[in-house]
Design a protein around this motif. Structure first.
Motif, PDB file in Angstrom:
ATOM      1  N   LEU A   1      31.310 194.449  -3.737  1.00  0.00           N
ATOM      2  CA  LEU A   1      32.219 195.508  -2.925  1.00  0.00           C
ATOM      3  C   LEU A   1      31.720 196.970  -2.818  1.00  0.00           C
ATOM      4  CD1 LEU A   1      34.944 196.638  -1.439  1.00  0.00           C
ATOM      5  CD2 LEU A   1      35.821 196.960  -3.958  1.00  0.00           C
ATOM      6  N   ALA A   2      31.482 197.365  -1.498  1.00  0.00           N
ATOM      7  CA  ALA A   2      31.137 198.758  -1.285  1.00  0.00           C
ATOM      8  C   ALA A   2      31.902 199.590  -0.399  1.00  0.00           C
ATOM      9  CB  ALA A   2      29.714 199.026  -1.083  1.00  0.00           C
ATOM     10  N   THR A   3      32.769 200.512  -0.574  1.00  0.00           N
ATOM     11  CA  THR A   3      33.537 201.217   0.214  1.00  0.00           C
ATOM     12  C   THR A   3      32.765 202.346   0.679  1.00  0.00           C
ATOM     13  OG1 THR A   3      34.679 202.504  -1.507  1.00  0.00           O
ATOM     14  CG2 THR A   3      35.545 200.468  -0.980  1.00  0.00           C
ATOM     15  N   ASN A   4      31.879 202.928   0.372  1.00  0.00           N
ATOM     16  CA  ASN A   4      30.988 204.311   0.892  1.00  0.00           C
ATOM     17  C   ASN A   4      29.672 203.793   0.712  1.00  0.00           C
ATOM     18  OD1 ASN A   4      30.210 204.691  -1.703  1.00  0.00           O
ATOM     19  ND2 ASN A   4      32.414 205.674  -2.091  1.00  0.00           N
TER      20      ASN A   4
ATOM     21  N   LEU B   1      31.597 192.880   0.534  1.00  0.00           N
ATOM     22  CA  LEU B   1      32.544 193.396   0.957  1.00  0.00           C
ATOM     23  C   LEU B   1      32.555 194.707   1.598  1.00  0.00           C
ATOM     24  CD1 LEU B   1      35.473 191.723  -1.134  1.00  0.00           C
ATOM     25  CD2 LEU B   1      34.371 190.896   0.893  1.00  0.00           C
ATOM     26  N   VAL B   2      32.653 195.300   2.660  1.00  0.00           N
ATOM     27  CA  VAL B   2      32.438 196.569   3.112  1.00  0.00           C
ATOM     28  C   VAL B   2      33.858 197.311   3.456  1.00  0.00           C
ATOM     29  CG1 VAL B   2      29.801 196.305   3.299  1.00  0.00           C
ATOM     30  CG2 VAL B   2      31.336 196.425   5.140  1.00  0.00           C
ATOM     31  N   GLY B   3      33.908 198.350   3.280  1.00  0.00           N
ATOM     32  CA  GLY B   3      35.031 199.224   3.708  1.00  0.00           C
ATOM     33  C   GLY B   3      34.660 200.123   5.340  1.00  0.00           C
ATOM     34  N   PRO B   4      35.671 200.283   5.916  1.00  0.00           N
ATOM     35  CA  PRO B   4      35.184 200.981   7.249  1.00  0.00           C
ATOM     36  C   PRO B   4      34.222 202.095   7.042  1.00  0.00           C
ATOM     37  CG  PRO B   4      37.736 201.260   6.661  1.00  0.00           C
ATOM     38  CD  PRO B   4      37.270 200.322   5.463  1.00  0.00           C
ATOM     39  N   HIS B   5      34.340 202.888   5.971  1.00  0.00           N
ATOM     40  CA  HIS B   5      33.532 204.251   5.961  1.00  0.00           C
ATOM     41  C   HIS B   5      32.229 204.057   5.489  1.00  0.00           C
ATOM     42  CE1 HIS B   5      37.296 206.179   6.113  1.00  0.00           C
ATOM     43  NE2 HIS B   5      37.993 205.677   5.142  1.00  0.00           N
ATOM     44  N   VAL B   6      31.674 202.754   5.335  1.00  0.00           N
ATOM     45  CA  VAL B   6      30.250 202.670   5.325  1.00  0.00           C
ATOM     46  C   VAL B   6      29.503 202.710   6.714  1.00  0.00           C
ATOM     47  CG1 VAL B   6      28.521 200.830   4.542  1.00  0.00           C
ATOM     48  CG2 VAL B   6      30.583 200.935   3.474  1.00  0.00           C
TER      49      VAL B   6
ATOM     50  N   VAL C   1      28.157 189.740   5.425  1.00  0.00           N
ATOM     51  CA  VAL C   1      28.692 191.215   5.170  1.00  0.00           C
ATOM     52  C   VAL C   1      30.376 191.230   5.842  1.00  0.00           C
ATOM     53  CG1 VAL C   1      28.611 193.679   5.637  1.00  0.00           C
ATOM     54  CG2 VAL C   1      26.376 192.225   5.372  1.00  0.00           C
ATOM     55  N   ARG C   2      31.150 191.286   4.990  1.00  0.00           N
ATOM     56  CA  ARG C   2      32.575 191.140   5.603  1.00  0.00           C
ATOM     57  C   ARG C   2      33.490 192.460   5.427  1.00  0.00           C
ATOM     58  NH1 ARG C   2      36.711 186.302   4.445  1.00  0.00           N
ATOM     59  NH2 ARG C   2      34.801 185.136   4.841  1.00  0.00           N
ATOM     60  N   LEU C   3      33.872 193.010   6.541  1.00  0.00           N
ATOM     61  CA  LEU C   3      34.417 194.233   6.625  1.00  0.00           C
ATOM     62  C   LEU C   3      36.017 194.081   6.301  1.00  0.00           C
ATOM     63  CD1 LEU C   3      34.848 197.155   7.609  1.00  0.00           C
ATOM     64  CD2 LEU C   3      35.618 196.484   9.761  1.00  0.00           C
ATOM     65  N   VAL C   4      36.415 194.928   5.004  1.00  0.00           N
ATOM     66  CA  VAL C   4      37.702 194.551   4.565  1.00  0.00           C
ATOM     67  C   VAL C   4      38.228 196.085   4.826  1.00  0.00           C
ATOM     68  CG1 VAL C   4      37.508 192.687   3.188  1.00  0.00           C
ATOM     69  CG2 VAL C   4      36.852 195.193   2.214  1.00  0.00           C
TER      70      VAL C   4
END
Ligand code: UDP
Ligand code: MN
Length: 320
Positions: free
Chosen positions: A9-12, A38-43, A58-61
Motif C-alpha cells: 500500500l502507498a498513499t503518497n 494499492l494506491v491512494g488518490p494523492h499518489v 495498481v489498484r486505486l483505493v
C-alpha cells in the motif's frame, strides 16, 4: 485456481518509493507470484506510471468513495484513515491467497514459501511479542471478512490507532491457537531487534529474508551519495545500516532512472546527492516550453542548465 499475490500500500509519493523498491526486491529474488499495489488518490501520476511498470496490478483505493460500509466507517472514525485503506487488501478477491507487506520492507531472499501458510499468519511484534506485527502477514481476500473487519473497526476502534491494533483485536487468537501461524522473525526483521537482543541478531540475523524499516525514520528519509555508495544523515540511529545501503543501491540503481524518465523536465528530487547539487546550480526554473524554444533558436544555456556535465549526468542517470 485463482492466482496468488504479494500486496502493498502507498498513499503518497514517499511510500510509493518504498513500494517500488519492495517490488524490485521481490522480482530480483524471482518470485513467481503476482505483485499488487494499492494506491491512494494523492499518489502523483508520475509515481503511478512507474508503479504500473513494476507491478502487475495498481489498484486505486479511496475509502471516501468506495461503497457505503467503508465510507460510513470512515465518517465515524476519521482517525483510522490509512488503517481503513490497508484493510482494503481483503477486497482483492480475484486472488485466492495473498501476502501483505508494508511499503517499508525489503526482501533479501525468495519468500514464496509464505503462501503455504494460512490466514492470519504473521511474525511477533518485537515490542510486544503476544501481538503480531502487521508489516508482513498472510491473508485470504474475502468480502465477508472485509465487512467484518470494518464493523470491528467502527465498534472497537484500534488500541494503537493503526491497523496493527485493529488486526490484533480481530485475529485475537493468533498468539494462542496455532503455532504454524507464527512466522519466524526472519520474515519481518526490524532494527529494534538489533538493539534489544544483539546476540540473537549475531546468531540469526544473517538468515533474514525480509527487513522491515519500522519506525519514524524510513530509508527515503535519508540522502545518498551514489559515487561513494554512502547513506547520509544520522545513520547511527538508522535501522540496519547495511540493509539501508542495500535499499539505496536498489533505489538509486533501478528505481531513480525510471522516475527521472517519467518526470522528464519537471523538478524531481530523488534523494541522491547528485540531483540535489544539480538543482542548486540551476538558474531560476524555466518552463520546458520556454527551454525548448530557446534550444530551437540556438540559445542553449551551455554554461548552465544545458552544460555538458548536466547532460551527461542525466544520461548517466538514464543508463544506470
Ligand atoms: N502507509 C502509507 N501512507 C502513510 C502511512 C503508511 O501508505 O502515510 C502504509 C505503507 O504501506 C506503510 C504501512 O502503511 O508501510 C504502515 O505504516 P508504517 O510502515 O509507516 O508503520 P511502521 O511499520 O513504522 O509502524
Ligand atoms: Mn512499516
Amino acid at each position: 485456481m485463482a492466482e496468488q499475490a504479494f500486496v502493498t500500500l502507498a498513499t503518497n509519493d514517499s511510500y510509493a518509493k518504498g513500494a517500488m523498491v519492495l517490488a524490485k526486491s521481490l522480482r530480483n529474488h524471482k518470485t513467481s507470484k503476482k505483485l499488487v499495489v494499492l494506491v491512494g488518490p494523492h499518489v502523483s501520476d508520475q509515481s503511478r506510471a512507474v508503479l504500473h511498470k513494476i507491478y502487475d496490478e495498481v489498484r486505486l483505493v479511496d475509502v471516501m468513495d468506495s461503497g457505503d460500509t467503508a465510507h460510513l466507517a470512515m465518517m465515524k472514525r476519521p482517525d483510522l484513515g490509512v488503517t481503513l485503506t490497508k484493510l482494503h487488501c481483503w477486497t482483492l478477491t480475484n486472488y485466492s491467497k495473498c501476502v501483505f507487506m508494508d511499503a517499508d520492507t525489503l526482501v533479501v531472499s525468495n519468500i514464496d514459501e509464505l503462501f503455504n501458510r494460512e490466514e492470519l499468519s504473521a511474525a511477533p511484534d518485537p515490542g510486544w511479542p503476544d501481538c503480531f506485527n502487521s508489516g508482513v502477514f498472510v491473508f485470504r481476500p474475502s468480502n465477508e471478512t472485509y465487512s467484518k473487519l470494518l464493523q470491528y473497526c467502527t465498534e472497537h476502534g484500534s488500541f494503537d490507532g493503526g491497523d496493527q491494533g485493529v488486526l490484533n483485536g480481530f485475529f485475537s487468537d493468533w498468539s494462542t491457537t496455532d503455532i504454524t501461524k507464527h512466522l519466524p522473525f526472519i520474515y519481518n526483521m526490524s532494527s529494534i531487534a538489533i538493539y534489544t537482543y544483539l546476540p540473537a541478531f549475531k546468531q540469526y540475523g544473517a538468515n533474514a529474508k525480509v527487513v522491515h524499516f519500522l519506525g519514524r525514520m524510513k530509508p527515503w528519509s535519508y540522502t545518498y551519495d551514489p559515487k561513494q555508495r554512502k547513506v547520509r544523515g544520522d545513520v547511527q540511529e538508522a535501522s540496519h545500516p547495511s540493509f539501508l545501503l542495500e535499499w539505496w543501491a536498489l533505489y538509486s540503481g533501478e528505481v531513480v532512472p525510471m522516475l527521472f524518465r517519467e518526470y522528464g523536465d519537471q523538478p524531481f528530487h530523488s534523494g541522491c546527492e547528485e540531483d540535489v547539487a544539480l538543482s542548486q546550480d540551476a538558474p531560476p526554473p524555466m518552463s520546458s516550453a520556454e527551454r525548448k524554444q530557446k534550444w530551437e533558436q540556438g540559445q542553449a544555456d551551455y554554461m548552465g542548465i544545458d552544460s555538458f556535465d548536466n547532460i551527461q549526468k542525466k544520461l548517466d542517470a538514464f543508463l544506470k
